[in-house]
Design a protein around this motif. Structure first.
Motif, PDB file in Angstrom:
ATOM      1  N   PHE A 165      34.681   9.063  18.309  1.00 54.98           N
ATOM      2  CA  PHE A 165      34.158  10.355  18.755  1.00 54.98           C
ATOM      3  C   PHE A 165      34.343  10.596  20.255  1.00 54.98           C
TER       4      PHE A 165
ATOM      5  N   VAL B 148      34.607  14.297  21.527  1.00 53.01           N
ATOM      6  CA  VAL B 148      33.345  15.024  21.448  1.00 53.01           C
ATOM      7  C   VAL B 148      32.381  14.519  22.512  1.00 53.01           C
TER       8      VAL B 148
ATOM      9  N   THR C 108      23.419  18.019  22.732  1.00 50.12           N
ATOM     10  CA  THR C 108      24.000  16.907  21.984  1.00 50.12           C
ATOM     11  C   THR C 108      23.953  17.153  20.483  1.00 50.12           C
TER      12      THR C 108
ATOM     13  N   SER D  90      26.224  20.140  19.418  1.00 50.83           N
ATOM     14  CA  SER D  90      27.637  19.750  19.528  1.00 50.83           C
ATOM     15  C   SER D  90      28.020  18.777  18.418  1.00 50.83           C
ATOM     16  N   CYS D  91      27.168  17.798  18.162  1.00 51.62           N
ATOM     17  CA  CYS D  91      27.440  16.809  17.112  1.00 51.62           C
ATOM     18  C   CYS D  91      27.443  17.469  15.733  1.00 51.62           C
TER      19      CYS D  91
ATOM     20  N   MET E 116      26.367  11.972  11.855  1.00 54.37           N
ATOM     21  CA  MET E 116      25.533  12.604  12.880  1.00 54.37           C
ATOM     22  C   MET E 116      24.754  11.552  13.661  1.00 54.37           C
TER      23      MET E 116
ATOM     24  N   LEU F 125      27.149   9.417  15.986  1.00 51.49           N
ATOM     25  CA  LEU F 125      27.590  10.094  17.202  1.00 51.49           C
ATOM     26  C   LEU F 125      26.443  10.289  18.179  1.00 51.49           C
ATOM     27  N   TYR F 126      25.284  10.665  17.666  1.00 50.12           N
ATOM     28  CA  TYR F 126      24.149  10.925  18.555  1.00 50.12           C
ATOM     29  C   TYR F 126      23.681   9.661  19.272  1.00 50.12           C
TER      30      TYR F 126
END
Length: 403
Positions: free
Chosen positions: A199, A202, A288, A291-292, A352, A355-356
């Motif tokens: 990621f 991103v 965040t 966007s994610c 999710m 990435l977070y």
């Protein structure tokens, strides 16, 4: 270590944590994880006490202006959070069509499984939840502000002194060790590297949006307070880097409060606004999550429409208040909204979370740094209204103190 300032200690803790995480045996990282678990549980126990100890006497000593200060601070914070979400959505709509082209979805194991578990844990349940503490603080504070007596206000000021000592003698000295443990554990488990390798595009966009939004916030605050926005941002660096390590707005309250006062904000405004904003101002986390969420939807071949995301953004500003003091709490609190409002399935939820959690600390740092801008703005707006010109006597002001 005590001879170093807090910022150098935090940076040193981050660097050592990464280095130790690469070379340490499992049992050592597990011992570090045990300390982190104990300290994290203690922070969870202390957060409601911090909220009541600061906000309640802060409102009480504001007098008749307390209601206006509370309303204005809350309105600005919520507006900032919603605007941050909209910025993230529209930016993602434009950029993702280029940077995520030909990207295929990938499923990760639960990120938590890669972290080393503690040898043991000790439950330290807080006496109440964050929302309960906020409502109690508001109720007591507004009651003291409108009451003619000062008995309860004196009690709350003494309670505030106890909370200050708890923070200064225990929490602040141990924060660098806690930060060290977080980075050591994540590095040892390979969590950050694996997730960010997939990621990275991103991730870079999110960090850029955090920086851009902080510049916007401080440009507005600087124009109102007639200060250089870049100088104001530099003043807040220690709070930013502390939050980068702790991943907790609430845990960073003492540092944020001290740096905000250096912006020239009056003590009574800062003492009230900073603990409040640590729980209600989540612009970085909103950037965040939005966007994610858009990235995950596009990776899975779904379309992220404004009609679906706008109600989601409005609800995020309210829902995430339930878990601002917990690392990763923002995405955990939003899972219900992701499922119910955006239709996320188990695979999308997994993506999710992955990435977070890879950049949770950056979102928290953006939240914390932005609190200083909102407090500076609130201070000037309240100052133009003469309601707060004389609700506090000099001898009462001394009770608020500095960290």
């Amino acid at each position: 270590m005590r001879k170093l300032g807090l910022l150098p200690r935090v940076l040193l803790a981050i660097a050592l944590g990464i280095a130790i995480g690469y070379v340490s045996p499992g049992w050592l990282v597990q011992a570090i994880a045990t300390f982190n678990g104990l300290f994290g549980n203690f922070l969870g126990f202390a957060i409601p006490l911090i909220i009541i100890g600061f906000i309640a006497p802060g409102i009480g000593m504001m007098g008749k202006g307390a209601g206006r200060l509370l309303g204005l601070t809350t309105f600005i914070a919520y507006s900032s959070t919603v605007l941050a979400g909209l910025l993230a959505f529209f930016t993602a709509q434009v950029l993702y069509s280029f940077i995520l082209v030909n990207q295929s979805s990938q499923t990760f194991d639960s990120p938590e499984e890669s972290l080393v578990k503690a040898f043991f844990t000790v439950d330290m349940p807080p006496v109440m939840g964050v929302m309960t503490a906020l409502f109690i603080a508001f109720t007591l504070g507004l009651g003291m502000a409108t009451s003619k007596g000062d008995t309860l206000l004196n009690v709350m000021n003494e309670f505030r002194t106890i909370v200050e000592k708890l923070i200064k003698k225990i929490i602040i000295p141990l924060l660098p060790f806690h930060i060290f443990g977080i980075f050591a554990n994540m590095t040892y488990g390979g969590q950050v590297g694996v997730i960010m390798s997939v990621f990275i595009k991103v991730f870079i966009m999110i960090i850029a949006l955090h920086s851009l939004y902080l510049i916007i916030q401080y440009s507005v605050a600087g124009s109102v307070s007639k200060q250089n926005p870049l100088t104001m941002i530099k003043t807040m660096f220690p709070a930013y880097f502390t939050a980068l390590g702790t991943q907790s707005s609430a845990s960073t309250i003492p540092v944020t409060l001290e740096r905000t006062k250096k912006l020239g904000v009056r003590e009574r405004i800062a003492d009230f606004s900073i603990p409040l904003l640590a729980n209600i101002h989540l612009s970085g986390s909103t950037i965040t999550i939005v966007s994610c969420a858009v990235a995950v939807m596009m990776i899975q071949g779904e379309t992220a429409t404004f009609g679906a995301l706008f109600p989601f953004i409005l609800m995020l500003g309210v829902t995430m208040i339930a878990a601002p003091g917990v690392p990763g709490g923002g995405v955990m609190a939003s899972l219900g909204l992701l499922e119910s409002m955006l239709g996320f399935n188990a695979t999308m939820i997994s993506l999710m979370i992955a990435l977070y959690l890879a950049q949770d600390s950056f979102g928290t740092a953006c939240n914390v740094a932005g609190d200083g801008a909102i407090t500076a703005l609130t201070d000037k707006l309240i100052k133009s209204d003469h309601e707060l010109d004389n609700p506090m006597q000099d001898n009462e002001a001394k009770l608020l103190g500095n960290f």
